[in-house]
Design a protein around this motif. Structure first.
Motif, PDB file in Angstrom:
ATOM      1  N   VAL A 294       0.670  -0.695  -0.429  1.00  0.00           N
ATOM      2  CA  VAL A 294      -0.206   0.277  -0.039  1.00  0.00           C
ATOM      3  C   VAL A 294       0.837   1.295  -0.267  1.00  0.00           C
ATOM      4  CG1 VAL A 294      -1.846   1.373   0.960  1.00  0.00           C
ATOM      5  CG2 VAL A 294      -1.971  -1.413   1.111  1.00  0.00           C
ATOM      6  N   LEU A 295       0.520   2.377  -0.520  1.00  0.00           N
ATOM      7  CA  LEU A 295       1.614   3.329  -0.534  1.00  0.00           C
ATOM      8  C   LEU A 295       0.530   4.184  -1.040  1.00  0.00           C
ATOM      9  CD1 LEU A 295       4.198   5.212  -1.489  1.00  0.00           C
ATOM     10  CD2 LEU A 295       3.431   4.597  -4.195  1.00  0.00           C
ATOM     11  N   LEU A 296       0.532   5.126   0.553  1.00  0.00           N
ATOM     12  CA  LEU A 296      -0.234   6.857   0.879  1.00  0.00           C
ATOM     13  C   LEU A 296       0.380   7.824   0.281  1.00  0.00           C
ATOM     14  CD1 LEU A 296      -1.378   8.426   2.326  1.00  0.00           C
ATOM     15  CD2 LEU A 296      -0.051   8.093   4.631  1.00  0.00           C
ATOM     16  N   VAL A 297       0.054   8.692  -0.529  1.00  0.00           N
ATOM     17  CA  VAL A 297       0.665   9.220  -1.209  1.00  0.00           C
ATOM     18  C   VAL A 297      -0.143  10.922  -0.743  1.00  0.00           C
ATOM     19  CG1 VAL A 297       1.015  10.628  -3.815  1.00  0.00           C
ATOM     20  CG2 VAL A 297       1.027   8.342  -3.285  1.00  0.00           C
ATOM     21  N   SER A 298       0.735  12.320  -0.455  1.00  0.00           N
ATOM     22  CA  SER A 298      -0.405  13.369   0.007  1.00  0.00           C
ATOM     23  C   SER A 298       0.797  14.355  -0.577  1.00  0.00           C
ATOM     24  CB  SER A 298      -0.219  13.028   1.716  1.00  0.00           C
ATOM     25  OG  SER A 298       1.007  13.124   2.070  1.00  0.00           O
ATOM     26  N   PHE A 299       0.467  15.460  -0.447  1.00  0.00           N
ATOM     27  CA  PHE A 299       0.776  16.671  -0.317  1.00  0.00           C
ATOM     28  C   PHE A 299       1.187  17.571   0.617  1.00  0.00           C
ATOM     29  CE2 PHE A 299       0.710  21.096  -1.083  1.00  0.00           C
ATOM     30  CZ  PHE A 299       1.288  21.356  -2.294  1.00  0.00           C
ATOM     31  N   LEU A 360       3.172  -0.439   4.084  1.00  0.00           N
ATOM     32  CA  LEU A 360       2.875   0.094   4.167  1.00  0.00           C
ATOM     33  C   LEU A 360       3.708   0.976   3.921  1.00  0.00           C
ATOM     34  CD1 LEU A 360       0.449   2.421   3.826  1.00  0.00           C
ATOM     35  CD2 LEU A 360       0.339   1.866   6.775  1.00  0.00           C
ATOM     36  N   TYR A 361       3.860   2.328   2.606  1.00  0.00           N
ATOM     37  CA  TYR A 361       5.157   3.197   2.526  1.00  0.00           C
ATOM     38  C   TYR A 361       4.250   4.625   1.804  1.00  0.00           C
ATOM     39  CZ  TYR A 361       7.485  -0.744   1.158  1.00  0.00           C
ATOM     40  OH  TYR A 361       8.521  -1.926   1.069  1.00  0.00           O
ATOM     41  N   HIS A 362       5.105   5.857   2.240  1.00  0.00           N
ATOM     42  CA  HIS A 362       4.749   7.087   2.402  1.00  0.00           C
ATOM     43  C   HIS A 362       5.528   7.834   1.243  1.00  0.00           C
ATOM     44  CE1 HIS A 362       4.777  11.507   2.867  1.00  0.00           C
ATOM     45  NE2 HIS A 362       3.774  10.933   2.357  1.00  0.00           N
ATOM     46  N   THR A 363       4.987   9.060   0.512  1.00  0.00           N
ATOM     47  CA  THR A 363       6.049   9.759  -0.731  1.00  0.00           C
ATOM     48  C   THR A 363       4.852  11.127  -0.939  1.00  0.00           C
ATOM     49  OG1 THR A 363       6.826   9.777  -2.477  1.00  0.00           O
ATOM     50  CG2 THR A 363       4.621   8.685  -2.611  1.00  0.00           C
ATOM     51  N   HIS A 364       5.798  11.543  -1.824  1.00  0.00           N
ATOM     52  CA  HIS A 364       5.402  13.413  -1.124  1.00  0.00           C
ATOM     53  C   HIS A 364       5.544  13.210  -3.126  1.00  0.00           C
ATOM     54  CE1 HIS A 364       4.117  15.167   2.296  1.00  0.00           C
ATOM     55  NE2 HIS A 364       5.278  14.893   2.630  1.00  0.00           N
ATOM     56  N   ILE A 365       5.539  12.524  -3.779  1.00  0.00           N
ATOM     57  CA  ILE A 365       5.852  12.186  -5.728  1.00  0.00           C
ATOM     58  C   ILE A 365       4.164  12.460  -6.079  1.00  0.00           C
ATOM     59  CG2 ILE A 365       6.921  11.229  -7.072  1.00  0.00           C
ATOM     60  CD1 ILE A 365       8.851  10.124  -5.539  1.00  0.00           C
ATOM     61  N   ALA A 366       4.346  13.093  -6.615  1.00  0.00           N
ATOM     62  CA  ALA A 366       2.083  13.433  -7.805  1.00  0.00           C
ATOM     63  C   ALA A 366       3.188  12.138  -8.673  1.00  0.00           C
ATOM     64  CB  ALA A 366       2.555  14.996  -8.860  1.00  0.00           C
ATOM     65  N   LEU A 367       1.376  12.237  -9.146  1.00  0.00           N
ATOM     66  CA  LEU A 367       1.201  10.466  -9.831  1.00  0.00           C
ATOM     67  C   LEU A 367       2.324  11.120 -11.579  1.00  0.00           C
ATOM     68  CD1 LEU A 367      -0.184   8.146 -10.399  1.00  0.00           C
ATOM     69  CD2 LEU A 367      -2.147   9.671 -11.621  1.00  0.00           C
TER      70      LEU A 367
END
Length: 433
Positions: A294-299, A360-367
């Motif tokens: 699961v990749l959590l993407v957020s600004f 579970l990972y997280h990134t601020h990178i856009a699509l």
């Protein structure tokens, strides 16, 4: 009486001592004929023997002793290293691997003993007049270490089937490490003098550009040698890092908020530093999500910390009791890794195959900047966004809390203007990716 056993033992002992004295005298005679040079102040004269420089006549005697006396068995392992190339680290690693089933962690010898005690340095025995144990009395396999180059290794070692593990390092790093080592001995050696000494191929111990190269490539000619070439890895990393910096130097830049210096625009989005851009490049090249992950993407400033806590709790709802839940003692940012941060802070990323699934990972990178393997996989992507005006206010107050410590407040009007133009870490105009 003269033929009694006691007298025979005395005569034998005398004969052995005479033989040792003759042998020692013979070595000293050979050493006296070798080329010499004045070394760094701590070390006096250096001696050149079989193409390599040694820091003392005793060191040369150690090499001569090993060439005459040491005979490795087929099962033994010989660790060969150039000085200041990572010997201590590799000794620890090799000892741990070879004894991985022998010791419990709580009673492991490396907890109480130096790697140099556990993995003997062969030349040191002769140099310090320490009796070398009989190999036939030792268990097999044994792990030994030497600084001797391939051309100076004993012929029985080359003829045997023993394993040779070799490590090398960037010569410039070796020089710096040697210089710092000498400096820690409270001996003042001017850097220019030490560098000139190095370029003239006479740095202690056997360190010089062409000598170093000979040491490395002669070791590589041994068929049964495992060559751990950290030099190759370091060169590759340096080339890759240089390539990234060259790309970053061509990117559009803008002056960011005072705490951030220059910002860089990469693939349509603004990043707060060149290191942040390198983090994005690393993720695009290296990260491959598995289908279950699961990749959590957020600004930024959109509720990332809150969503990390929520997602971690959901995915581990049957794994932990409330009283022992990790969120009670650890930050959500520790439990859910921020992917770009690994490259930006030079932290090694764990091998995904060694981790349980799902992760579970997280990134601020856009699509548009996500790695293609992530787009192509079936991993879940959870995205959170927020009203852009609230994002600006949150970023402004976050920066002000940091800058308050520096006594350097941000003007609200100027930062609102920068935000409208998109000059904030990761472009607000692209909040809805």
């Amino acid at each position: 009486m003269a033929g009694s056993p006691e007298n025979a033992m005395v005569l034998s002992s005398t004969a052995d001592e005479d033989e040792k004295q003759r042998e020692s005298r013979s070595k000293r005679e050979i050493i006296s004929t070798l080329p010499t040079e004045k070394a760094w102040k701590i070390q006096g004269l250096m001696y050149q023997y079989q193409g390599f420089w040694y820091y003392s006549g005793g060191a040369v005697e150690g090499v001569m002793w090993m060439q005459k006396c040491f005979k490795a068995r087929n099962e033994d392992v010989l660790l060969v290293s150039f000085p200041k190339c990572g010997t201590t680290w590799l000794k620890s690693l090799m000892f741990s691997i070879m004894n991985r089933t022998r010791y419990d962690f709580s009673a492991h010898p490396l907890l109480t003993s130096s790697p140099h005690e556990l993995v003997p340095f062969l030349e040191f025995y002769a140099e310090q007049n320490i009796p070398f144990p009989d190999l036939d009395t030792l268990s097999s396999p044994q792990l030994f270490h030497t600084h001797i180059a391939f051309t100076s290794l004993p012929q029985p070692v080359i003829d045997s089937q023993c394993r040779i593990v070799y490590i090398c390092r960037n010569p410039k790093d070796v020089f710096v490490s040697s210089f710092c080592f000498i400096s820690r001995c409270h001996i003042v050696v001017p850097l220019e003098e030490a560098f000139e000494f190095n370029t003239n191929l006479k740095i202690p111990i056997k360190l010089g550009s062409s000598v170093f190269t000979d040491f490395v490539f002669m070791a590589g000619s041994l068929e049964n040698a495992m060559v751990l070439s950290s030099t190759t890895d370091e060169d590759e990393k340096q080339r890759e890092s240089r390539s990234k910096r060259e790309i970053i130097s061509t990117l559009p830049t803008e002056k960011g908020w005072k705490i951030q210096g220059l910002m860089y625009q990469y693939q349509g989005f603004w990043y707060y530093s060149g290191g942040a851009v390198e983090g994005v490049m690393w993720m695009q090249k290296c990260f491959k999500a598995r289908n279950e992950d699961v990749l959590l993407v957020s600004f930024p400033r959109c509720g990332t910390t809150w969503l990390k806590s929520l997602m971690f709790s959901i995915m581990n709802r049957t794994r932990y009791d409330f009283s022992a839940h990790p969120l009670l003692t650890s930050s959500p940012h520790e439990l859910v890794p921020f992917l770009e941060f690994y490259a930006e802070q030079n932290i090694p990323f764990p091998d995904l195959d060694t981790l349980s699934s799902p992760q579970l990972y997280h990134t601020h990178i856009a699509l548009t900047s996500l790695p293609q393997p992530v787009i192509d996989s079936q991993c879940r992507v959870v995205y959170i966004c927020r009203n852009p005006k609230d994002v600006f206010v949150s970023i402004f107050y976050s920066q002000c809390r940091i800058v308050y410590i520096c006594r350097n407040p941000f003007p609200l009007k100027r930062n609102l203007s920068s935000s409208v133009k998109g000059y904030v870490s990761v472009d607000p105009s692209g909040i809805i990716f």
